[in-house]
Design a protein around this motif. Structure first.
Motif, PDB file in Angstrom:
ATOM      1  N   ALA A   1       0.814  -1.205   0.000  1.00  0.00           N
ATOM      2  CA  ALA A   1       0.000   0.000   0.000  1.00  0.00           C
ATOM      3  C   ALA A   1       0.849   1.257   0.000  1.00  0.00           C
ATOM      4  O   ALA A   1       0.367   2.341  -0.283  1.00  0.00           O
ATOM      5  CB  ALA A   1      -0.925  -0.003   1.211  1.00  0.00           C
ATOM      6  N   SER A   2       2.121   1.124   0.328  1.00  0.00           N
ATOM      7  CA  SER A   2       2.950   2.307   0.450  1.00  0.00           C
ATOM      8  C   SER A   2       3.403   2.794  -0.912  1.00  0.00           C
ATOM      9  O   SER A   2       3.954   2.049  -1.706  1.00  0.00           O
ATOM     10  CB  SER A   2       4.173   1.977   1.295  1.00  0.00           C
TER      11      SER A   2
ATOM     12  N   LEU B   1      -9.618   3.166   8.371  1.00  0.00           N
ATOM     13  CA  LEU B   1     -10.548   3.108   7.241  1.00  0.00           C
ATOM     14  C   LEU B   1     -11.773   3.944   7.633  1.00  0.00           C
ATOM     15  O   LEU B   1     -12.819   3.412   7.989  1.00  0.00           O
ATOM     16  CB  LEU B   1     -10.924   1.649   6.973  1.00  0.00           C
TER      17      LEU B   1
ATOM     18  N   ASP C   1       2.388   8.989   6.323  1.00  0.00           N
ATOM     19  CA  ASP C   1       2.381   9.844   5.131  1.00  0.00           C
ATOM     20  C   ASP C   1       2.375   9.023   3.835  1.00  0.00           C
ATOM     21  O   ASP C   1       2.098   9.577   2.775  1.00  0.00           O
ATOM     22  CB  ASP C   1       3.553  10.837   5.147  1.00  0.00           C
ATOM     23  N   ASP C   2       2.671   7.751   3.919  1.00  0.00           N
ATOM     24  CA  ASP C   2       2.615   6.904   2.719  1.00  0.00           C
ATOM     25  C   ASP C   2       1.375   6.023   2.703  1.00  0.00           C
ATOM     26  O   ASP C   2       1.265   5.123   1.861  1.00  0.00           O
ATOM     27  CB  ASP C   2       3.856   5.996   2.667  1.00  0.00           C
TER      28      ASP C   2
ATOM     29  N   PHE D   1      -2.305   4.729   2.030  1.00  0.00           N
ATOM     30  CA  PHE D   1      -3.324   5.008   1.001  1.00  0.00           C
ATOM     31  C   PHE D   1      -4.633   5.480   1.629  1.00  0.00           C
ATOM     32  O   PHE D   1      -5.542   5.916   0.919  1.00  0.00           O
ATOM     33  CB  PHE D   1      -3.546   3.777   0.122  1.00  0.00           C
TER      34      PHE D   1
ATOM     35  N   LEU E   1      -4.578   7.946   3.964  1.00  0.00           N
ATOM     36  CA  LEU E   1      -4.302   9.228   4.620  1.00  0.00           C
ATOM     37  C   LEU E   1      -5.392  10.257   4.344  1.00  0.00           C
ATOM     38  O   LEU E   1      -5.824  10.976   5.244  1.00  0.00           O
ATOM     39  CB  LEU E   1      -2.933   9.766   4.178  1.00  0.00           C
ATOM     40  N   ASP E   2      -5.862  10.339   3.093  1.00  0.00           N
ATOM     41  CA  ASP E   2      -6.800  11.415   2.756  1.00  0.00           C
ATOM     42  C   ASP E   2      -8.090  11.340   3.568  1.00  0.00           C
ATOM     43  O   ASP E   2      -8.630  12.373   3.985  1.00  0.00           O
ATOM     44  CB  ASP E   2      -7.107  11.407   1.254  1.00  0.00           C
TER      45      ASP E   2
ATOM     46  N   ILE F   1      -7.327  12.723   6.937  1.00  0.00           N
ATOM     47  CA  ILE F   1      -7.263  14.184   6.889  1.00  0.00           C
ATOM     48  C   ILE F   1      -8.681  14.767   6.894  1.00  0.00           C
ATOM     49  O   ILE F   1      -8.976  15.705   7.646  1.00  0.00           O
ATOM     50  CB  ILE F   1      -6.484  14.639   5.636  1.00  0.00           C
TER      51      ILE F   1
ATOM     52  N   PHE G   1     -10.164  14.620  10.347  1.00  0.00           N
ATOM     53  CA  PHE G   1      -9.581  15.621  11.249  1.00  0.00           C
ATOM     54  C   PHE G   1     -10.104  17.020  10.927  1.00  0.00           C
ATOM     55  O   PHE G   1     -10.458  17.797  11.826  1.00  0.00           O
ATOM     56  CB  PHE G   1      -8.055  15.591  11.163  1.00  0.00           C
TER      57      PHE G   1
ATOM     58  N   VAL H   1       0.800  12.799  11.672  1.00  0.00           N
ATOM     59  CA  VAL H   1       1.232  12.074  10.489  1.00  0.00           C
ATOM     60  C   VAL H   1       2.699  11.730  10.692  1.00  0.00           C
ATOM     61  O   VAL H   1       3.550  12.623  10.724  1.00  0.00           O
ATOM     62  CB  VAL H   1       1.034  12.899   9.201  1.00  0.00           C
TER      63      VAL H   1
ATOM     64  N   GLY I   1       3.841   3.703   5.994  1.00  0.00           N
ATOM     65  CA  GLY I   1       2.701   3.306   5.189  1.00  0.00           C
ATOM     66  C   GLY I   1       1.693   2.514   6.003  1.00  0.00           C
ATOM     67  O   GLY I   1       1.588   2.690   7.217  1.00  0.00           O
ATOM     68  N   HIS I   2       0.957   1.688   5.315  1.00  0.00           N
ATOM     69  CA  HIS I   2      -0.091   0.870   5.946  1.00  0.00           C
ATOM     70  C   HIS I   2       0.564  -0.443   6.384  1.00  0.00           C
ATOM     71  O   HIS I   2       0.334  -1.493   5.780  1.00  0.00           O
ATOM     72  CB  HIS I   2      -1.196   0.636   4.915  1.00  0.00           C
TER      73      HIS I   2
ATOM     74  N   PHE J   1       1.070  18.914  -0.054  1.00  0.00           N
ATOM     75  CA  PHE J   1       1.504  17.512  -0.022  1.00  0.00           C
ATOM     76  C   PHE J   1       0.661  16.654  -0.961  1.00  0.00           C
ATOM     77  O   PHE J   1       1.178  15.807  -1.698  1.00  0.00           O
ATOM     78  CB  PHE J   1       1.439  16.951   1.404  1.00  0.00           C
ATOM     79  N   GLN J   2      -0.639  16.879  -0.947  1.00  0.00           N
ATOM     80  CA  GLN J   2      -1.510  16.091  -1.823  1.00  0.00           C
ATOM     81  C   GLN J   2      -1.219  16.360  -3.298  1.00  0.00           C
ATOM     82  O   GLN J   2      -1.229  15.435  -4.127  1.00  0.00           O
ATOM     83  CB  GLN J   2      -2.985  16.377  -1.491  1.00  0.00           C
TER      84      GLN J   2
ATOM     85  N   PHE K   1       6.125  13.960   4.604  1.00  0.00           N
ATOM     86  CA  PHE K   1       5.113  14.799   5.245  1.00  0.00           C
ATOM     87  C   PHE K   1       4.985  14.371   6.694  1.00  0.00           C
ATOM     88  O   PHE K   1       4.864  13.181   6.988  1.00  0.00           O
ATOM     89  CB  PHE K   1       3.773  14.628   4.508  1.00  0.00           C
TER      90      PHE K   1
ATOM     91  N   VAL L   1       3.022  15.617  10.463  1.00  0.00           N
ATOM     92  CA  VAL L   1       2.214  16.488  11.311  1.00  0.00           C
ATOM     93  C   VAL L   1       2.538  16.119  12.749  1.00  0.00           C
ATOM     94  O   VAL L   1       2.219  15.017  13.202  1.00  0.00           O
ATOM     95  CB  VAL L   1       0.711  16.332  11.029  1.00  0.00           C
TER      96      VAL L   1
END
Lengths: 292, 292, 292, 292
Positions: free
Chosen positions: A17-18, B182, B239-240, B242, B244-245, B248, B251, B265, B269-270, C251-252, C263, C265
């Motif tokens: 996933a990274s 998730l 930060d790696d 999938f 993350l968005d 964000i 938050f 962050v 990764g995951h 970053f995105q 990145f 935080v």
């Protein structure tokens, strides 16, 4: 494409996933070689960085990572999850891509083969390591075969082994990192094996006592001290560790001899978690020590 | 005495070496209960702190620690080594002694039982969790059965589950810590299961999509927002990653609604290593949130 | 000898106590140069590593470290104590010895000289920086004058400046580290200066808005994207920072354009402590990016 | 509204930007009291948490934070920026809101008033501290006046003072945190003042030597050892610090006496940066030790 991605995710290969860890993968290989010195087959494990199989002309620095008294060559990878930390720190470049090698210096208790890293009657492991193992590994895995690209680290008995090796073979290593190291035999352990003097454990304890790391520094002549200064040293031991005092003594001997040596005491005992977390300091340290 | 100590050391129970971790030991127990709601036996794992079996009148706070999509109740202990971090942080008092419970919310892929933490057709897991599991556990393991002594955390699918649970049952938890959560179904995953609409994976994905954590905040009324402010929130995602968005977005929704929420962050990764290391932040956080 | 040592200790030069920091000392020099472009004398501060005055033939890598809206060239050293972190991290080799330069891009409020790092009517600072300042500094202080030995970092307005500079001059920098960066003008700030459109603050805000860092990436052509990939990027912003959202957007945009970008935080707001502690990540990062 | 916000930002009060730090502010007050014991006015500085002036009935725990040989009451705030770390860690609840007090135990060299925390001829500072200063402060600033809400910490000479105070007044403090502590007089310093035996520096050094912290433990009777176990101890000293050995000796004495004591050796020397960064460990530690 989405299906493949989901399938990979679902199948548990989470690292995929990274964004920073696409194919190819790094991996750990278990293999063995026959030692003439020891008259036996010896296992080892080797971590190959992710570019290893695609950059087929590239040569890598190497870290020899030594297990402890109860471990074998697989301990660093199967119990202590060294691969997870290597993956993360190389992805962010905090550690350089390197080959990491763990030899088997003994085996599980009860097998009668607790032997350690030092030469002792019937077990010339140090000779095996330098005369057979290192040349074999560095020929087989595209390693840059010089001092500036070779480091050594280890935990407990392996931390003592790493320190002793770097002391007696300072021309071989640019860096040595000792974790919770058996730098000397604690006073309480003398004759503590409860076995006959020629038992594997008695021989091991005698070899540790005969090779005290602080004493080596205290008794070194000027030439030897200069050689020791050509290695970069790091000592890392927990405040609850029963081996802390011999690590303190080693650091004090180094400082008194004006040999630069990093020293850290973090929270913790003689535990797996301490060694796993020590990799976050160890891998960046040896990466900085490696030449370019 | 020395022989016993050496024997313990040699036998691999390395934690015994720590001056701060004498007998009694903490331990992880695997057990199961029958769920009327689900019509099936469900496994769980529970970590009992070291004083549990000697302070037989003492009650403890509890952390529900949820596994991810491919995990089961044993994942946090057998793969992610949560016990090692619990041992260390409670020894130094950075974490309070607590009971930690992992229920099995699904199972390995291929078993046809990927089901998750949310209610869905044929799988009323959230009902099971609150109506059966929590009362059963808190009656059995001397847990202080109130909001101020109950926290929830989880990774990936379990991080989404922990967040959703704390959103809809804010009166139940003093703290919620989401790792690589998730929080919503990524756009790419819609219909990505490739299965029929009533496959376990399709049902799971539908439930995740229907329970988006950011949307829940954005659509909440004032009363709900006040309830959410009674929980302490922490979001931790690499930060790696999938995912993350969607972390964000959650938050930002929380901040816009003026609900205090910690957000971090870190590098990664995951991955298993991210979740293991997240415990160093998670356990002190929930310990600070627990009442006295 | 003892008297001298005690005297040094007592006199407050505490760093002398460190075995790793003997004479010579590192130091910060404040100086100025005349800018033809700006038609004015401009101050700057420069940190010289401890070997600078003894290894008189040695050349060093350089980090340009930019101050924020209310700062001047002295802020990083006199308020944010950058020297303390540089001393410690170079002593342990976590950071390479480097020259660190802070130019004055404005000045205290009320002086009428809030001007920033970007070109604007009457204040061609970016032209000054690249055409006059960099050549002057790199000729004067034995800096290796190439991309692989030049990095840029900054806080707030200086973080935006560092990012914009590295975007438009990707051939000049191997690394860019943005702290709490003013990557774009927050919506609330448009026309917020309350001054006439040609006030220094209005001009500054207009220049920031015209140079949004995320937008630059989103609108870049393939050639530009390739150039951006030749720089190593790091974005570091606190979870309580009012500029977090524009850092997230940047970053995105980078990730979507497949430009590797770290990145983080961390805990904190738009505060001195955040920037001071950011140096512990920034200095090792740029050190790893520097060539050899 | 926007104008006000921008104006605040521009005026340099950067902390206002943090969503977690609205009005009211925390602040540091400098004041003084007259000591009958010493026959002189003594300055002190006190940090009041942000709720102090609005929650006018609330009582707080207190940390006495002692400066070093060259410092005064203002050193922790004006040089070492303790307020910045307090602000950040209380905002995220890693530290509890507390009152922090620094008394002036001497003054700048050259003033003839280097006197320290211990009683010595003509300077009964320890008597002043416990008989006059603590009662005065705890009456004036709404402090919970009991052992469970009172901690002590300090750097260098103040670290030795904090340790000695907590040893001799174990009923007064729940926690003691020593940074780079002058736990004993290093052998080299005996008679090193170069002054007459009744000079302030000679008297100070004599008092330190007479109150060696390790010796105090080694010579303690069972009753005293039990008292010492009622305090939580933390020793933190850099690997390059010239005082490391006396800190090691103290920790070893504590461990041998079976008094729990945390011990850390981090990277660094006897420097401001070491003490500033020590607050990140010290403040959460004393917060955990405080009662509720």
């Amino acid at each position: 494409m989405r299906k493949i991605f989901v399938a990979l995710w679902l199948s548990g290969t989470v690292a995929c996933a990274s964004a920073q860890l696409p194919f190819p993968w790094n991996r750990v290989v278990n293999d063995s070689l026959y030692s003439e010195t020891l008259g036996a087959w010896r296992d080892y494990s080797v971590y190959l960085p992710r570019t290893f199989e695609v950059d087929t002309l590239r040569q890598y620095p190497v870290l020899y990572l030594l297990h402890g008294l109860n471990g074998t060559n697989t301990a660093w990878f199967e119990i202590l999850n060294a691969q997870d930390v290597l993956d993360q720190l190389t992805a962010s470049a905090e550690a350089k891509e390197m080959v990491v090698v763990s030899p088997n210096a003994g085996g599980k208790i009860g097998d009668g083969n607790i032997n350690g890293y030092l030469n002792m009657p019937g077990w010339q492991y140090e000779d095996f390591f330098f005369n057979e193992f290192v040349p074999y590994i560095e020929g087989k895995y595209r390693i840059i075969p010089d001092k500036q690209h070779r480091a050594i680290a280890g935990l407990s008995m392996g931390g003592g082994g790493a320190t002793s090796y770097a002391q007696r073979h300072a021309d071989m290593f640019c860096a040595a990192y000792a974790m919770s190291a058996l730098m000397d035999l604690p006073t309480d352990y003398e004759n503590a094996s409860g076995d006959k003097d020629d038992s594997p454990l008695s021989l091991l304890f005698s070899s540790v006592k005969a090779n005290g790391c602080a004493k080596y520094v205290e008794e070194a002549d000027e030439k030897t001290l200069d050689d020791l200064r050509s290695v970069q040293w790091f000592v890392d031991c927990g405040d609850d560790d029963f081996l802390l005092d011999c690590n303190i003594s080693f650091f004090q001997a180094m400082r008194n001899a004006r040999i630069p040596c990093q020293f850290r005491v973090r929270d913790g005992g003689h535990t797996s978690e301490y060694w796993h977390s020590a990799l976050y300091t160890c891998l960046p340290f040896v990466s900085r020590c490696f030449g370019n």
